[in-house]
Enzyme design. Sequence first.
Site, PDB file in Angstrom:
ATOM      1  N   ASP A 237     -18.116  -3.821 -14.723  1.00 14.49           N
ATOM      2  CA  ASP A 237     -18.248  -5.757 -15.089  1.00 14.49           C
ATOM      3  C   ASP A 237     -19.013  -5.835 -14.522  1.00 14.49           C
ATOM      4  OD1 ASP A 237     -17.372  -6.332 -12.525  1.00 14.49           O
ATOM      5  OD2 ASP A 237     -15.860  -8.073 -13.029  1.00 14.49           O
ATOM      6  N   ILE A 239     -20.287  -7.151 -10.598  1.00 13.56           N
ATOM      7  CA  ILE A 239     -19.555  -7.708 -10.353  1.00 13.56           C
ATOM      8  C   ILE A 239     -19.397  -6.381  -9.353  1.00 13.56           C
ATOM      9  CG2 ILE A 239     -18.775  -9.595  -9.496  1.00 13.56           C
ATOM     10  CD1 ILE A 239     -18.972 -10.459 -12.069  1.00 13.56           C
ATOM     11  N   ASP A 247     -16.931   0.530  -7.307  1.00  8.84           N
ATOM     12  CA  ASP A 247     -16.817  -0.456  -9.067  1.00  8.84           C
ATOM     13  C   ASP A 247     -17.972  -0.387  -9.383  1.00  8.84           C
ATOM     14  OD1 ASP A 247     -17.551  -2.608  -7.081  1.00  8.84           O
ATOM     15  OD2 ASP A 247     -16.252  -3.995  -8.305  1.00  8.84           O
ATOM     16  N   GLU A 248     -18.896  -0.165  -9.541  1.00  6.45           N
ATOM     17  CA  GLU A 248     -19.916  -0.081 -10.570  1.00  6.45           C
ATOM     18  C   GLU A 248     -21.032   0.888 -10.723  1.00  6.45           C
ATOM     19  OE1 GLU A 248     -19.771  -3.321 -12.596  1.00  6.45           O
ATOM     20  OE2 GLU A 248     -18.468  -3.948 -10.888  1.00  6.45           O
ATOM     21  N   ASN A 274     -35.687  -9.848 -14.692  1.00 12.33           N
ATOM     22  CA  ASN A 274     -35.727 -10.606 -13.111  1.00 12.33           C
ATOM     23  C   ASN A 274     -37.080 -10.347 -12.670  1.00 12.33           C
ATOM     24  OD1 ASN A 274     -35.156  -8.375 -11.423  1.00 12.33           O
ATOM     25  ND2 ASN A 274     -33.395  -9.922 -10.904  1.00 12.33           N
ATOM     26  N   GLU A 276     -36.924  -7.666 -10.768  1.00 17.17           N
ATOM     27  CA  GLU A 276     -36.992  -6.763  -9.707  1.00 17.17           C
ATOM     28  C   GLU A 276     -36.202  -5.357 -10.342  1.00 17.17           C
ATOM     29  OE1 GLU A 276     -34.712  -8.525  -6.781  1.00 17.17           O
ATOM     30  OE2 GLU A 276     -34.937  -6.357  -5.749  1.00 17.17           O
ATOM     31  N   ASP A 284     -34.063  -1.675 -16.930  1.00 17.44           N
ATOM     32  CA  ASP A 284     -33.361  -3.302 -16.853  1.00 17.44           C
ATOM     33  C   ASP A 284     -34.444  -4.094 -16.751  1.00 17.44           C
ATOM     34  OD1 ASP A 284     -34.260  -1.965 -13.922  1.00 17.44           O
ATOM     35  OD2 ASP A 284     -33.013  -4.353 -13.475  1.00 17.44           O
ATOM     36  N   HIS A 388     -38.959  33.339  -9.212  1.00 15.81           N
ATOM     37  CA  HIS A 388     -39.339  33.944  -9.716  1.00 15.81           C
ATOM     38  C   HIS A 388     -41.171  34.886 -10.784  1.00 15.81           C
ATOM     39  CE1 HIS A 388     -38.881  32.415 -14.460  1.00 15.81           C
ATOM     40  NE2 HIS A 388     -39.799  33.593 -14.463  1.00 15.81           N
ATOM     41  N   ASP A 436     -34.394  28.823  -8.391  1.00 15.96           N
ATOM     42  CA  ASP A 436     -35.317  29.541  -8.658  1.00 15.96           C
ATOM     43  C   ASP A 436     -36.755  28.982  -8.769  1.00 15.96           C
ATOM     44  OD1 ASP A 436     -37.342  31.205  -9.847  1.00 15.96           O
ATOM     45  OD2 ASP A 436     -36.335  30.821 -12.280  1.00 15.96           O
ATOM     46  N   SER A 532     -42.672  30.432 -17.868  1.00 15.05           N
ATOM     47  CA  SER A 532     -41.979  30.495 -16.609  1.00 15.05           C
ATOM     48  C   SER A 532     -42.952  29.897 -15.608  1.00 15.05           C
ATOM     49  CB  SER A 532     -41.674  31.494 -15.970  1.00 15.05           C
ATOM     50  OG  SER A 532     -40.778  32.374 -16.832  1.00 15.05           O
TER      51      SER A 532
END
Length: 590
Positions: A237, A239, A247-248, A274, A276, A284, A388, A436, A532
């Site tokens: 949530d 928070i 929890d986030e 905001n 930042e 964000d 390789h 590799d 490659s």
Amino acid sequence: MRLYLLLSLFFCFCLAFRKEPDFLIKKCLSNRYTHQSCSKVFCQPWEKCVEGTCICKLPYLCPKGGSSVCSTSHRLFRSYCQLKSYECLHPENKFLINGTCEKKETFTVSLEFGELPSEGIVQVKLVNSDEREYLCNSKWSITEANVVCRHLGHAEGALYHRYSNNSGIQMKAPNCLDVTCRGLESSLSECAFSKRANTNDETPAGVTCYLREVEPPSPDSFKCVNGKFIPRSKTCDGINDCADQSDELCCRACQPGSFHCTSDVCIPEDYRCNGEMDCILGDDESNCKGEESFETQDQGVRQDEVQVQERAQALNDNMDNERRKIKSLLPQITCGMRRITPIRRKRILGGKSAIKDEFPWQVAIKEDNQIKCGGIYIGGCWILTAAHCVRPNKAHRYQVWTGLLDWIKLNPEIQIHKVNQLIIHDQYSASTYQNDIALLEVKKQGNKKECDLPFTTPACLPWSEYMFRPNHRCIVSGFGLEEEFSRVYSLKWGHVNLIANCSKFYSSRFYEKEMLCAGTEDGSIDACKGDSGGPLVCMDSNNVAYLWGIVSWGENCGKPEFPGVYTKVANYFDWISHYVGRALIAQYNV
Ligand SMILES: *[C@@H]1O[C@H](CO)[C@@H](O)[C@H](O)[C@H]1NC(C)=O
Ligand SMILES: *[C@@H]1O[C@H](CO)[C@@H](O)[C@H](O)[C@H]1NC(C)=O
Ligand SMILES: *[C@@H]1O[C@H](CO)[C@@H](O)[C@H](O)[C@H]1NC(C)=O
């Protein structure tokens, strides 16, 4: 029949939705990520990222700017960053006040009227005040409550941001203060205190700090990494209920009122735009209205904050702004920017021809008379390629060509470099193609101190495997073969999508930790022989290119059932920085 099916589908969907409003990703949770996991979040400016964990910087590594601050042990520090990094080693030195140290200054937090010392109504005495004051309940949240408890020595923070044992506390707090924290402060004095004109109807804020529990309080509890249990409904949530953010950090989606970073992290909605960056890929701060992008980060207080602060009188200096300012003073590297944006051109089988400056990180590795492999410029004198592609005893025979577009019609931007050093991953396996990856150091010209690679720009290196997710559209480029056998002499590129789990195509030959794969539905764009060692770059929302993969192997180029397999560069960030130096490749968290 069809209607019936549709209904039953709908029914199941509702059931599933009601039973499980759970956005948590189990597999991710097993990694036990916290606010100190730099594959999920940015480290604080007084920390650096080492092997996925934010650890304390030494104070001298702090940027020069910033103003002096005083610690709780009345020691003066040149900057907030210096104090915070010193506190890491000497926790008794907490932040006290911005400015110089005056004798006798104290800041205290106490809990009143509690049954236990770990609970009660919060009282604070600010540095510039002799009185103990209550905090207002109406703007009080678990974010601030966690800081109060941490301040008082409860590392897991608060159980509730209330104290309500019916022992007759029905009081008003008409002169209370508001406080706003970011949530990870170690002392409440780092939070912003203010006083509103009208707090007549306020009641005082209280807290019940968390005491260690052995059993989960209910079967539906979520266990934070720090051991605290919180209700599952409080996960994802935005928070930070856990106080360690666990929890986030593993959320496939977020609850309303919070923003979902592509890295599966939930942040508060008001962190969006905001100024930042909070999501590791900056999502964000993209698509913001007006000029509020992360480039304006150092401008400090924003307009709406100013307005709020005018109505409320600030009682101390805002150290959150100071933290942001310090962040803006950290060294920055330039990478992943193209001087031109690709334009639409005639499509060529299996890809489009590149033009000048379009892939400024692409190099070609020439052995004897042949372009053997691609490579990627990552800064300094350093080129990444596939293990390789190179043999340890042949370093003197390789040439690194930069600026090359067409092997037949040579262009004037081409520069040829000799190889000084070749580093192949010591756990590269030629039979399984695990690890590799190899580094080439090009020779400096004459007696120059630095490598001079005109017409090149390094690709950014990803430090977290959560930066780009399956289905993201990325770009592969190279000088490789087109279709099975015909030879190609020009640099080509094409879009491919990241594919979630390639075990279904290659079963046990695909190692998820070290490899990733990408392709198109119809297999029309693919990396092939000769490509490659070349780049698979993914763009962030600001169009900055990250080297997400190195072309490694694949079966039958151009067949959808055999997507291209790439070395997962994010898995080798520490390996690369061990040789080239963290400062050269780390954009953040240095
Ligand atoms: C509330 O206070 C009473 C004493 O007044 C105490 O016995 C009880 O354990 C307290 N309850 C809680 C939940 O703290
Ligand atoms: C801290 O105090 C100095 C003056 O001592 C001031 O210039 C600076 O802006 C203050 N910092 C904050 C974050 O208010
Ligand atoms: C990928 O697929 C393999 C086999 O199909 C499976 O064992 C593995 O758990 C899968 N990994 C993920 C992350 O789904």
